[in-house]
Design a protein around this motif. Structure first.
Motif, short mmCIF file in Angstrom:
data_model
loop_
_atom_site.label_atom_id
_atom_site.label_comp_id
_atom_site.label_asym_id
_atom_site.label_seq_id
_atom_site.Cartn_x
_atom_site.Cartn_y
_atom_site.Cartn_z
N GLN A 52 0.84 -1.20 0.00
CA GLN A 52 0.00 0.00 0.00
C GLN A 52 0.88 1.25 0.00
N LYS A 53 1.87 1.28 0.91
CA LYS A 53 2.75 2.46 1.01
C LYS A 53 3.59 2.62 -0.25
N THR A 63 2.98 1.53 -3.33
CA THR A 63 2.22 1.96 -4.51
C THR A 63 1.68 3.39 -4.34
N ASP A 64 1.40 3.75 -3.10
CA ASP A 64 1.00 5.15 -2.86
C ASP A 64 2.10 6.10 -3.32
N LYS A 114 2.20 6.42 -7.01
CA LYS A 114 1.10 7.19 -7.56
C LYS A 114 1.21 8.68 -7.26
N LYS A 115 1.93 8.96 -6.15
CA LYS A 115 2.15 10.37 -5.83
C LYS A 115 3.33 10.95 -6.61
N ASP A 165 -1.56 0.02 -9.22
CA ASP A 165 -2.90 -0.45 -8.85
C ASP A 165 -3.01 -1.97 -9.00
N LEU A 214 -1.11 -3.82 -6.21
CA LEU A 214 -1.82 -3.78 -4.92
C LEU A 214 -3.03 -4.72 -4.95
#
Lengths: 274, 443
Positions: A53-54, A56-57, A60-61, A135, A138
């Motif tokens: 999660q972290k 891929t976040d 994406k950021k 995405d 994840l």
């Protein structure tokens, strides 16, 4: 003088070992270690999901630095539970396939997962257009998490996993082929070795009943591998890149790794599993 | 000590039959049972029926003053494997040599493979079946310069001429197919027999040996000789007979002069350590041939480059392969060019006799290069009592030869082939370990 198992058999002229030399370990004996292993795998896949999660976040950021930093540590828990993760071959392919698993290489449509992102982060030095891969990774990891929760662990897969993990190390980690863009192979190396050692530890009481020397030899080789890996630990608790590993240490790792693969291949048989 | 090298040829049931005057037909009768051959007379073989060989039980003696696989006639399949030695100390190193010894003794003799609980991995790959057939196998163990570094205390007893191979001007050495702590040459009647032996060794010594590189090769079989016909050498991938001027491997005196390190050569000035007696220097070269280009070269040019007639293998001034060229009559190179391969390699002068080497090469074919050209050439292997007087001198004379345009050596290495294992109390490498133990003590 130490002798190889085969050499010993030959020395003593044992040509006709009884075909039932290893009495099957009572299935009851295996219940505890197998369920303990399921706890271990569940904890690891939970960690994997949270870390992914972290990771891929960050992608994406567009936070390249953080994404790069999180790449090796996120993978670590996947590598340690590979024997179970690989039971789901569709997910293993989409999460962990490498460029050379695809005829069209990086351009292949179905080249996704960790190594596709690794290619973008470390070879192209960019997070651009990676959202779709982030995405997908994840979603795949979450799917893995739910599938693992739903299965009964086959004892022979669990026990066989100890050797399978060392085969992974021998086949792709020693050569530095796993993380070819990031060179963070030592994390994966460590994940595989720890995952393998965990299985041996869980079945140690049963193994020691039949062959104490076997356990001692296996533990000695694990210790040798750990000792060499420890030389490449960094201050932040991570590992140096694989290109920093000296030629003599690569060779020094090959001996215990190949011997562990060879010895652990007997573990299922020693526990009487088919 | 009785020298078993006089019986170089493998022990063959075929040969015995001939000696007994039975011949093939007699053997079939003597065999009595219904053989594949007898069967074949009535029904054609099935597609999947295995090709037949009567030589799978041929074997070479493991014990002897010299290792086999050097003056032993070259069989069809050869494989050179170089290893990194993973042993951590002298105890490990001794275990490596002793285990190797056990495995080689078994593999060269053959026999049933011990069966274990089927829940365990089998002890043997099984590719030769439950009973291992020796198939004329020889396994020859040699050690590289790097084994004599500071790991095992072997430095003081290193063979005098042993050194790390240095590239010659035409070489393009690739690091991943050069050098090594230890080389093992496998030779047998079939590639599968060599592979079986290698896999056995890999499986039994995982903590002691790591394969560094491997190159397989073949020798094309020739039609049987007609009565009175002189022996002919096999052809290399350039289409020329290779090995024509090899010294006589059945001549013990010649082999002692040219191939085997002699006892007593540890005298001052000469300096080979005593333990090395009956060993030999092994030079290995993986020499790529540019075969497409070669095949586009006029025949007369090919012949001029080699200095031999392509069809017969005869020298330019001779009729048969065995004829000796007379360079004294041709000082300007009008018949055989001065830079022809065979003239540079062996100028046939009194002084250059000491540079003769025993060549034992195999043709190799590996696949295709990126440019679509075939990756093939010669797995050159030669043995000599003195590496410097032998291979290094010969190759230095060849530097700049016209043949270089069609060759590119890419790998290989120099090794010292250990003395033979004399009996069942001995083991491969024993004399080396014993000699270095002494120097360690006295130092």
């Amino acid at each position: 003088m130490k002798k190889s198992p085969l050499a010993l058999l030959l020395t003593f002229g044992v040509l006709q070992t009884s075909l039932s030399a290893f009495a099957a370990t009572a299935p009851l004996d295996l219940v505890t270690p197998v369920s303990d292993y399921k706890i271990y795998v569940t904890e690891n896949v939970d960690t994997l999901a949270a870390d992914t999660q972290k990771f891929t976040d960050a992608i994406k950021k567009g936070d390249l630095a953080t994404a790069k930093k999180l790449f090796p540590t996120t993978r670590l828990s996947y590598e340690s539970i590979e024997p179970i993760a690989e039971l789901f071959s569709d997910l293993d392919a989409s999460i962990d396939s490498r460029e050379d698993d695809h005829e069209d290489g990086v351009k292949a449509d179905d080249f996704t997962g960790f190594h596709r992102l690794e290619y973008a982060l470390f070879s192209q030095n960019s997070t651009r257009d990676q959202g779709v891969f982030a995405d997908k990774l994840l979603a795949d990891v979450k799917e893995l998490q739910s599938r693992i929760a739903g299965i009964t662990f086959p004892p022979e897969k669990v026990v066989g996993g100890a050797a399978a993990l060392m085969e992974e190390v021998a086949a792709t980690k020693l050569s530095g082929e796993e993380d070819r863009y990031s060179h963070t192979d030592l994390y994966d190396f460590k994940g595989n070795v720890d995952g393998s050692k965990k299985i041996v530890d869980l079945f140690k009481p049963q193994l020691e009943q039949s062959d104490k020397a076997f356990v001692a030899k296996v533990e000695k080789n694990f210790a040798t591998v750990d000792k060499i890996l420890a030389k490449y630990k960094t201050k932040d608790g991570g590992y140096e890149t694989y290109d920093k590993v000296k030629e003599q240490d690569r060779k020094a790792l090959a001996g215990p790794v190949n011997t562990l693969a060879e010895d652990l291949s007997q573990m299922r048989g020693k526990l009487g599993l088919n | 000590m009785k020298d078993s090298d006089s019986k170089n040829a493998p022990i063959s049931t075929d040969r015995r039959r001939v000696l007994l005057g039975l011949g093939a037909a007699g053997a079939a009768v003597a065999g009595a049972s219904l053989t594949g051959n007898a069967f074949a007379a009535t029904a054609p073989a099935q597609v999947t029926e295995a090709p037949k060989s009567e030589k799978t039980q041929d074997h070479n003696a493991f014990h002897g003053p010299h290792q086999s696989g050097i003056v032993t006639p070259r069989p069809t399949a050869g494989m050179m494997v170089s290893f990194d030695v993973l042993a951590q100390d002298r105890e490990d190193l001794e275990r490596m040599f002793r285990t190797l010894n056990e495995r080689i003794a078994f593999l060269m003799t053959g026999g049933p493979v011990p069966q274990v609980d089927p829940k365990l991995p089998p002890l043997d790959s099984g590719i030769l079946g439950p009973v291992v057939t020796p198939d004329n196998l020889t396994i020859t163990v040699s050690v590289g310069d790097s084994l004599f570094d500071d790991r095992f205390g072997l430095e003081p007893v290193k063979p005098k001429r042993l050194q790390r191979m240095v590239g010659f001007p035409n070489d393009a050495l690739e690091a991943d197919c050069c050098h090594g702590d230890l080389s093992i040459q496998f030779c047998s009647n079939a590639q599968d027999s060599n592979i079986h032996a290698l896999r056995d060794i890999v499986k039994n010594l995982p903590d002691l040996l790591l394969v560094r590189w491997k190159q397989e090769g073949t020798v094309p079989a020739q039609a049987p000789l007609k009565p009175g016909q002189p022996p002919e050498s096999a052809r290399n991938f350039l289409g020329f007979r290779d090995g024509s001027a090899n010294p006589d491997s059945n001549n013990q005196k010649t082999m002692n002069e040219l191939v085997w390190v002699q006892p007593g050569s540890d005298e001052p000035g000469n300096g080979e350590p005593a333990w090395a007696a009956n060993g030999s220097y092994q030079a290995v070269r993986i020499i790529r041939n540019f075969v497409e280009r070669w095949d586009r070269t006029p025949l007369q040019e090919q012949q001029a480059i080699f200095g031999r007639v392509k069809t017969t293998g005869a020298p330019m001034d001779g009729r048969t392969e065995a004829d000796v060229p007379d360079y004294a009559k041709d000082p300007e190179g009008k018949v055989t060019k001065l830079d022809a391969h065979i003239r540079l390699a062996n100028p046939r002068t009194a002084q250059t006799q000491r540079n003769l080497i025993l060549r034992r090469p195999f043709n190799y074919s590996n696949g295709v290069n990126k440019n679509g050209q075939l990756d093939m050439g010669l797995l050159f292997i030669c043995y000599q009592a003195d590496l410097e007087k032998g291979f290094i001198t010969v190759q230095t004379r060849l530097n700049g030869e016209p043949l270089e345009e069609y060759l590119k050596p890419v790998g290989g290495g120099y090794f010292f082939t250990l003395p033979g294992v004399v009996d069942s109390n001995d083991f491969i490498g024993r004399s080396l370990l014993a000699a270095s133990a002494q120097t360690t003590k006295t130092a």
